[in-house]
Design an enzyme around this catalytic site. Sequence first.
Site, PDB file in Angstrom:
ATOM      1  N   CYS A 166       0.806  -1.230   0.000  1.00  0.00           N
ATOM      2  CA  CYS A 166       0.000   0.000   0.000  1.00  0.00           C
ATOM      3  C   CYS A 166       0.835   1.275   0.000  1.00  0.00           C
ATOM      4  O   CYS A 166       0.329   2.348  -0.317  1.00  0.00           O
ATOM      5  CB  CYS A 166      -0.938   0.003   1.199  1.00  0.00           C
ATOM      6  SG  CYS A 166      -2.189  -1.299   1.160  1.00  0.00           S
ATOM      7  N   HIS A 245      12.021   0.518   6.459  1.00  0.00           N
ATOM      8  CA  HIS A 245      11.658  -0.874   6.213  1.00  0.00           C
ATOM      9  C   HIS A 245      11.891  -1.683   7.484  1.00  0.00           C
ATOM     10  O   HIS A 245      13.003  -1.735   8.002  1.00  0.00           O
ATOM     11  CB  HIS A 245      12.484  -1.457   5.064  1.00  0.00           C
ATOM     12  CG  HIS A 245      11.819  -2.602   4.363  1.00  0.00           C
ATOM     13  ND1 HIS A 245      11.469  -3.763   5.023  1.00  0.00           N
ATOM     14  CD2 HIS A 245      11.412  -2.758   3.079  1.00  0.00           C
ATOM     15  CE1 HIS A 245      10.886  -4.581   4.163  1.00  0.00           C
ATOM     16  NE2 HIS A 245      10.836  -4.005   2.978  1.00  0.00           N
ATOM     17  N   HIS A 337      -1.534  19.947   7.237  1.00  0.00           N
ATOM     18  CA  HIS A 337      -2.505  18.940   6.813  1.00  0.00           C
ATOM     19  C   HIS A 337      -1.888  17.544   6.904  1.00  0.00           C
ATOM     20  O   HIS A 337      -0.698  17.364   6.642  1.00  0.00           O
ATOM     21  CB  HIS A 337      -2.968  19.205   5.373  1.00  0.00           C
ATOM     22  CG  HIS A 337      -3.474  20.592   5.147  1.00  0.00           C
ATOM     23  ND1 HIS A 337      -4.725  21.002   5.545  1.00  0.00           N
ATOM     24  CD2 HIS A 337      -2.882  21.673   4.568  1.00  0.00           C
ATOM     25  CE1 HIS A 337      -4.888  22.277   5.216  1.00  0.00           C
ATOM     26  NE2 HIS A 337      -3.787  22.701   4.631  1.00  0.00           N
ATOM     27  N   HIS A 341      -2.878   7.248   5.036  1.00  0.00           N
ATOM     28  CA  HIS A 341      -3.313   6.139   4.198  1.00  0.00           C
ATOM     29  C   HIS A 341      -4.644   5.598   4.714  1.00  0.00           C
ATOM     30  O   HIS A 341      -4.749   5.197   5.873  1.00  0.00           O
ATOM     31  CB  HIS A 341      -2.263   5.027   4.209  1.00  0.00           C
ATOM     32  CG  HIS A 341      -2.728   3.748   3.592  1.00  0.00           C
ATOM     33  ND1 HIS A 341      -3.196   3.679   2.300  1.00  0.00           N
ATOM     34  CD2 HIS A 341      -2.814   2.484   4.094  1.00  0.00           C
ATOM     35  CE1 HIS A 341      -3.552   2.431   2.027  1.00  0.00           C
ATOM     36  NE2 HIS A 341      -3.325   1.693   3.100  1.00  0.00           N
ATOM     37  N   HIS A 370     -14.451   5.836   3.371  1.00  0.00           N
ATOM     38  CA  HIS A 370     -15.904   5.655   3.273  1.00  0.00           C
ATOM     39  C   HIS A 370     -16.368   5.678   1.817  1.00  0.00           C
ATOM     40  O   HIS A 370     -17.166   4.837   1.399  1.00  0.00           O
ATOM     41  CB  HIS A 370     -16.609   6.755   4.066  1.00  0.00           C
ATOM     42  CG  HIS A 370     -18.101   6.615   4.109  1.00  0.00           C
ATOM     43  ND1 HIS A 370     -18.921   7.216   3.169  1.00  0.00           N
ATOM     44  CD2 HIS A 370     -18.912   5.940   4.956  1.00  0.00           C
ATOM     45  CE1 HIS A 370     -20.188   6.916   3.457  1.00  0.00           C
ATOM     46  NE2 HIS A 370     -20.208   6.152   4.533  1.00  0.00           N
TER      47      HIS A 370
END
Length: 460
Positions: A166, A245, A337, A341, A370
């Site tokens: 992702c 990582h 801001h 994710h 949503h």
Amino acid sequence: MALLYLLPLFYIIFHLYKWVLQKRGQCCYMLAYECYKPCDETRRLDTESCARVVWRNKKLGLEEYRFLLKNMVSSGIGEETYGPRNVVEGREESPSLAEAFSEMDEIIFDTLDKLFARTDISPSEIDVLVVNVSLFSPAPSLTSRIINRYNLRNDIKAFNLSGMGCSASVVAVDLVQQLFRTYKNKLAIVVSTESMGPNWYCGREKSMMLSNILFRSGGCSMLLTNNIALKHKAILKLNCLVRTHFGSNDEAYECCMQVEDQQGHPGFRLTKQLTKAAALAFTMNLQVLVPKILPLREQFRYVIQSYYENRIRKSTSSTKPEAVLGAGLNLKAGIEHFCLHPGGRAVIDGTGKGLELDEYDLEPARMALHRFGNTSAGGLWYVLGYMEAKKRLKKGDRILMISLGAGFKCNNCVWEVMKDLEDPNVWKDCIDRYPPKSLANPFQERYSWLNDEYLSFVRL
């Protein structure tokens, strides 16, 4: 004598000039981005269509139905997300290669067509192409497919990233930024999406059914440049990027993994260790990122507070994710801001609690989850699109992008807004309805009977 004084001065001026030129060439600007939204409303996964997909799986029993009900209700997913065509049409158990290509073509070509039209940039001007799709790596590659479709130049620098999860979108941006340090005045395309259709789980293992609940179809294409002459057209400037990582840790490595269940059904397994791995990886990332984005006074305050928190944590042996993150870190001292994710409600809640963010900060991620679901690597750009559609992004604002992915990886970056942004983009048809008064999922109302006790004595 004057020459002796002038030579060191010329030497300093020369190296300053060289340093300025080097820095100018290392800039990374975003000119535009385009998120994907299907035109075909038959691909919408509302409550009824989701139920049809679930009932088709004859391997499930009452316990699995109850598990799906509970997690669907608490997922944060709404009624307007989109699924792969083969799943919506009932072919999830026998996906074909042709359908996998069709899914990718639809997302990639739609966003690229709109990106080229929006920017008036010709495909022949593109110097770098990076595509990240984790679960589909055909030969020839997807980059070759794009090059063939748009007749891109023979000397284009093309990269195909797979298996990055992702957070692959930030990895792709980092790759472009590294190339920009070597190649001057270039244009780069990044395409971030995921192959959902061939990877729909058709078994009954609970940890693998979660991916069907959260993941949906989506993606984004971006146009980046390091050409200073195009700075006036840029919407964002990349200020810094840090990749972490955590794959050396076995629990973290295994918490988010593509596997087969005992019956041989392939899928994506999400374990309970996911939130802990995310918190630890994020903490490691912040140790490098914080000095780059916060003023010294805030760093000094945080170091002192962290020292006392560590002593308390050692004495209480606390292992809660929010304790690992460290309460009291005021990222708002350097960030306006937060682009989180939209991986799931638990991830959003955990990150928000750990960083002491309020509902205003978390709203874009909640709304993206949503409306569009977890679209994997493309998810960050739906969150950014929400901020822009709500006219939140003003010139000079800084945006922290927080991405988490399998491996386990935490890749974060900070963008600076170059001009006031107000494009409704992919949110155009629904932004006036967001945020809704309630995020309650209709599954609770329509299928709560699954929890009735008398059903324990019958077979569905």
